[in-house]
Design an enzyme around this catalytic site. Structure first.
Site, short mmCIF file in Angstrom:
data_model
loop_
_atom_site.label_atom_id
_atom_site.label_comp_id
_atom_site.label_asym_id
_atom_site.label_seq_id
_atom_site.Cartn_x
_atom_site.Cartn_y
_atom_site.Cartn_z
CE1 TYR A 105 59.82 46.54 1.82
CE2 TYR A 105 57.60 46.00 1.10
CZ TYR A 105 58.69 45.75 1.89
OH TYR A 105 58.65 44.70 2.78
NE ARG A 153 35.03 43.43 8.64
CZ ARG A 153 33.73 43.63 8.35
NH1 ARG A 153 33.33 44.75 7.77
NH2 ARG A 153 32.83 42.70 8.62
CE LYS A 163 59.45 48.12 7.33
NZ LYS A 163 59.26 48.44 5.94
CG ASP A 189 55.98 53.90 1.02
OD1 ASP A 189 56.33 54.32 2.15
OD2 ASP A 189 55.93 52.69 0.74
C1 LIG Z 1 58.48 47.86 4.84
C2 LIG Z 1 57.95 48.75 3.79
C3 LIG Z 1 56.68 48.54 3.23
C4 LIG Z 1 55.82 47.37 3.62
O1 LIG Z 1 55.36 47.48 4.91
P1 LIG Z 1 55.04 46.22 5.89
O2 LIG Z 1 54.67 46.88 7.16
O3 LIG Z 1 56.26 45.38 5.95
O4 LIG Z 1 53.90 45.49 5.25
C5 LIG Z 1 56.23 49.45 2.30
N1 LIG Z 1 57.00 50.50 1.90
C6 LIG Z 1 58.22 50.71 2.40
C7 LIG Z 1 59.01 51.88 1.93
C8 LIG Z 1 58.74 49.85 3.35
O5 LIG Z 1 59.98 50.07 3.83
#
Ligand SMILES: *Cc1c(COP(=O)(O)O)cnc(C)c1O
Length: 386
Positions: free
Chosen positions: A102, A50, A199, A174
């Site tokens: 998001y 961890r 993504k 982000d």
């Molecule tokens: C998908 C997404 C998230 C969340 O991420 P997960 O891997 O699904 O937990 C956060 N910010 C953006 C811009 C996203 O597209």
């Protein structure tokens, strides 16, 4: 010192992603929870997975290098990464967020962190002067996405970073939609960069992961403490998969963007399409700012059909492009933000920020662009005439 200069090379050779012991060109999957210690009080480098794992550490050094930060952290999902960053704040603090963030980011602030006294407010971060008026003493950070989801709204990252520096608060970006291949927020002055690595970074729709990069050693210490204390870490196998995905990020994104530019131009010229949102189109909101801060417009497109098209039929008639949540994989995906990714945002707020029931979001994959255009063309034709 690295023996390369450009990001295309860093994607493949960056971080400590080889294995000195054997010469293996890939870091091994250290599938272990613990490590044998040499003696009492001898402070081993690795003690418990961890706290630290060599496969995860390789990934963390790679993303830190790619984003130009001092340290990286890998989590079990993008939301776990966002949760760790929000854990830097305390009761009474408030965070300003872009109006198109998001849906999950909105939800965790509204339904989880709100219970701990951490407030938020949704602001139009494209308007820097208006944004500055909202910085009251309790505001401790501004969290933005650029392009923001799903209207691909562009915020001036350098201007927001300058604002946060002036007020002694944090700029959090982000960067999921762009990745460090197209945009590096820390170079623009941001303090913290977050990724849903699920993504583009992973890129093959086969894992869920999150990453955080910080630009300062104090912040790095605090985040390492939070990561170890709250425990939302990424496992060794997924860390390995993510390193593997990142190696091809450059070539994948080049094709993603080439296809997206073709599709955006196709959609703009279609008689049934009412509006196209794509930051690479010269008349898009924030086009000049995006051109300055990112390599190109990315590969996400949103669009609306005219009212005489039935969007249920549109989704039903797609044969190549799949209806699914998520984005950034090699395969093209389409989604309906109002009922899918952004359903957790109340109807009134959705209307206010422009997420209409007719909005379609397209994650352009790396298939042949003629096949993609033919599929969408057919689906639009089949949905005409209500
Ligand atoms: C998908 C997404 C998230 C969340 O991420 P997960 O891997 O699904 O937990 C956060 N910010 C953006 C811009 C996203 O597209």
């Amino acid at each position: 010192m690295a023996n390369y200069e450009k990001i295309e090379s860093a994607l493949i050779h960056g971080g400590n992603t080889t294995d000195k012991q054997t010469g293996s060109v890939n870091v091994p999957i250290y599938q272990t929870s613990t490590y044998q210690q040499t003696g009492l009080g001898e402070n081993p480098k690795w003690e418990y997975s961890r706290t630290g794992n060599p496969t995860r550490a390789a990934l963390e050094s790679l993303i830190a290098e790619l984003e130009g930060g001092t340290a990286g952290f890998a989590f079990g999902s993008g939301m776990a990464a966002i949760t760790a960053v929000l854990s830097l704040f305390k009761s009474g603090d408030k965070i300003l967020i872009s109006s198109n963030v998001y849906g999950g980011t909105f939800r965790v602030l509204d339904k989880v962190f709100n219970n701990f006294g951490i407030g938020y407010s949704i602001e139009d971060t494209t308007n820097i002067n208006a944004l500055e008026q909202k910085i009251t003493p309790e505001v401790k950070a501004i969290l933005i996405e650029s392009p923001a989801n799903p209207l691909l709204t562009i915020t001036d990252i350098a201007a927001v970073a300058a604002l946060t520096k002036k007020h002694g608060i944090l700029a959090i970006v982000d960067n999921t939609f762009m990745t460090p291949y197209l945009q590096r927020p820390i170079e623009l002055g941001a303090d913290i960069v977050i990724h849903s690595a699920t993504k583009y970074l992973g890129g093959h729709s086969d894992l869920v992961a999150g990453l955080v990069v910080v630009n300062d050693t104090k912040l790095a210490e605090r985040l390492a403490f939070i990561q170890n204390s709250t425990g939302g870490i990424l496992g060794p196998f997924d860390s390995f998969l993510l390193i593997r995905g990142i190696k091809t990020l450059g070539v994948r994104l080049d094709r993603h963007v080439e296809n997206a530019e073709k599709l955006a131009n196709y959609l703009v010229n279609h008689k049934g399409v009412k509006k196209v949102y794509y930051p690479g189109l010269p008349d898009a909101q924030g086009y000049e700012i995006n051109k300055r801060q990112a390599k190109n417009g990315g590969a996400m497109i949103s669009f609306e059909l005219y009212e005489n098209y039935d969007i249920k039929k549109f989704f039903k008639n797609l044969r190549l492009v799949a209806l699914a949540e998520s984005l950034g994989g090699v395969e093209s995906l389409v989604c309906h933000p109002a009922s899918m990714t952004h359903a957790s945002i109340p109807y009134e707020i959705r209307q206010k920020v422009g997420i209409t029931d007719g909005l379609i979001r397209l994650s352009v994959g790396i298939e042949n662009s003629d096949d993609l255009i033919a599929d969408i063309d057919n689906a639009i034709a089949e949905s005409e005439g209500m």
